[in-house]
Design a protein around this motif. Structure first.
Motif, PDB file in Angstrom:
ATOM      1  N   UNK A 142     -59.660  -9.948  34.793  1.00  0.00           N
ATOM      2  CA  UNK A 142     -58.487 -10.374  35.007  1.00  0.00           C
ATOM      3  C   UNK A 142     -57.574  -8.933  36.047  1.00  0.00           C
ATOM      4  N   UNK A 143     -57.909  -7.907  35.396  1.00  0.00           N
ATOM      5  CA  UNK A 143     -56.922  -6.625  35.983  1.00  0.00           C
ATOM      6  C   UNK A 143     -57.435  -6.684  37.650  1.00  0.00           C
ATOM      7  N   UNK A 144     -58.665  -6.654  37.867  1.00  0.00           N
ATOM      8  CA  UNK A 144     -58.999  -6.657  39.259  1.00  0.00           C
ATOM      9  C   UNK A 144     -58.482  -7.883  40.122  1.00  0.00           C
ATOM     10  N   UNK A 147     -54.874  -7.482  41.019  1.00  0.00           N
ATOM     11  CA  UNK A 147     -54.623  -6.472  42.258  1.00  0.00           C
ATOM     12  C   UNK A 147     -55.145  -7.240  43.426  1.00  0.00           C
ATOM     13  N   UNK A 148     -56.003  -8.109  43.388  1.00  0.00           N
ATOM     14  CA  UNK A 148     -56.530  -8.820  44.502  1.00  0.00           C
ATOM     15  C   UNK A 148     -55.644 -10.072  44.846  1.00  0.00           C
ATOM     16  N   UNK A 149     -55.286 -10.846  43.786  1.00  0.00           N
ATOM     17  CA  UNK A 149     -54.543 -12.188  44.174  1.00  0.00           C
ATOM     18  C   UNK A 149     -53.148 -12.137  43.600  1.00  0.00           C
ATOM     19  N   UNK A 150     -52.739 -11.136  42.864  1.00  0.00           N
ATOM     20  CA  UNK A 150     -51.481 -11.029  42.477  1.00  0.00           C
ATOM     21  C   UNK A 150     -51.238 -11.572  41.036  1.00  0.00           C
ATOM     22  N   UNK A 158     -58.400 -19.120  40.064  1.00  0.00           N
ATOM     23  CA  UNK A 158     -59.347 -18.336  40.491  1.00  0.00           C
ATOM     24  C   UNK A 158     -60.129 -17.967  39.159  1.00  0.00           C
ATOM     25  N   UNK A 159     -59.475 -17.559  38.396  1.00  0.00           N
ATOM     26  CA  UNK A 159     -60.131 -17.218  37.106  1.00  0.00           C
ATOM     27  C   UNK A 159     -60.533 -18.454  36.265  1.00  0.00           C
ATOM     28  N   UNK A 160     -60.017 -19.356  36.443  1.00  0.00           N
ATOM     29  CA  UNK A 160     -60.692 -20.680  35.559  1.00  0.00           C
ATOM     30  C   UNK A 160     -61.937 -21.246  36.411  1.00  0.00           C
ATOM     31  N   UNK A 161     -61.576 -21.351  37.635  1.00  0.00           N
ATOM     32  CA  UNK A 161     -62.613 -21.679  38.625  1.00  0.00           C
ATOM     33  C   UNK A 161     -64.006 -21.050  38.464  1.00  0.00           C
TER      34      UNK A 161
END
Length: 287
Positions: A142-144, A147-150, A158-161
């Protein structure tokens, strides 16, 4: 061109013409050695016992209401949240997030499993990175991702997918690779096209693994949702629980946990029902 072994065909022929009495005796034997007859509404037995233990513990004072509120307190809190509309609006947001991430993750996982399962090049390119993702906890990414996607909806989706596609890929790919080689030989014998092979042999052969992955994916979608809804969310059940934690409202937190649990349980029931309907041709230990 490869052909099926004559002995194999002979065994298939004898099995197809087996007497009804022998099949009946085999079915009785499976019942005797199997798990037994289905229990009506058996899926509800475990949760009912948990709730009963919760009720008894709260009524007898074994459970501290400051640590775990009584079921009637939680029910009253849920009623209050429904009355002011907060529960419905936040639940709708959570269901939309989890549903969209689940749909994308399942679709991507199946496509990747087919690409890796039907091609050595695809497996070489895809299997390693997905195994790496499987070994990395979602919370650590999640921290990364921030940074990448706000910190908006894109990051949450994106995290769920990415969390969902892993079990779908792993199980579908494993069952796809375990399809009996004789079916492949038969497909070559009858000169099936590549698409015909995928549609008639590869996909049906991978369905049991797909449904295992789908059951895991439904649960994981809610687990990932719990995490992402505590990152700069302004709506959702996770946001509601975060606000309740800030103000020490343990009963609201428990309401959120109960909702997550019920959504996961009903989602699993729905997938299992779909699996039984789709794979009705199978004879398994559970039948």
């Amino acid at each position: 061109m490869a052909t099926l072994d004559a002995g194999v065909l002979g065994r298939f022929g004898r099995a197809a013409t087996a007497p009804v009495e022998l099949q009946a005796r085999g079915k009785v034997s499976r019942r005797r050695l199997g798990p037994g007859k289905p229990i009506p509404f058996g899926i509800a037995l475990g949760p009912t016992l948990l709730v009963a233990a919760w009720v008894i513990g709260s009524a007898t004072g074994t459970l501290d209401p400051e640590t775990l509120p009584a079921p009637w307190t939680v029910a009253q809190t849920a009623g209050d949240l429904i009355a002011d509309g907060r529960l419905q609006s936040n639940l709708l947001t959570s269901v939309q997030r989890a549903g969209l991430g689940l749909g994308l993750g399942v679709a991507i996982g199946v496509v990747l499993a087919l690409a890796a399962g039907l091609s050595r090049v695809g497996e070489a390119l895809l299997d390693g990175p997905i195994q790496i993702k499987r070994a990395i906890p979602t919370l650590a990414l999640i921290p990364l991702f921030i940074v990448w996607f706000g910190i908006g909806e894109e990051m949450k989706l994106i995290v769920i997918t990415t969390s969902v596609l892993v079990p779908v890929y792993i199980n579908t790919h494993a069952h796809l690779r375990s399809v009996d080689a004789r079916y492949v030989e038969l497909a070559e014998t009858v000169q099936l096209s590549r698409w015909g092979f995928i549609r008639r042999i590869a996909l049906p052969g991978s369905l049991p693994g797909f449904f295992i992955g789908l059951r895991l994916a439904v649960t994981i979608s809610w687990l990932a949702l719990v995490v992402v809804e505590q990152v700069n969310a302004t709506s959702g059940i996770g946001y509601l629980m975060t606000q309740a934690r800030t103000y020490g409202q343990i009963d609201v937190i428990v309401v959120g946990l109960v909702i997550y649990g019920l959504l996961g349980l009903f989602g699993d029931i729905a997938v299992r029902a779909l699996e039984r309907r789709t794979l009705a041709w199978r004879q398994t230990l559970a039948d």
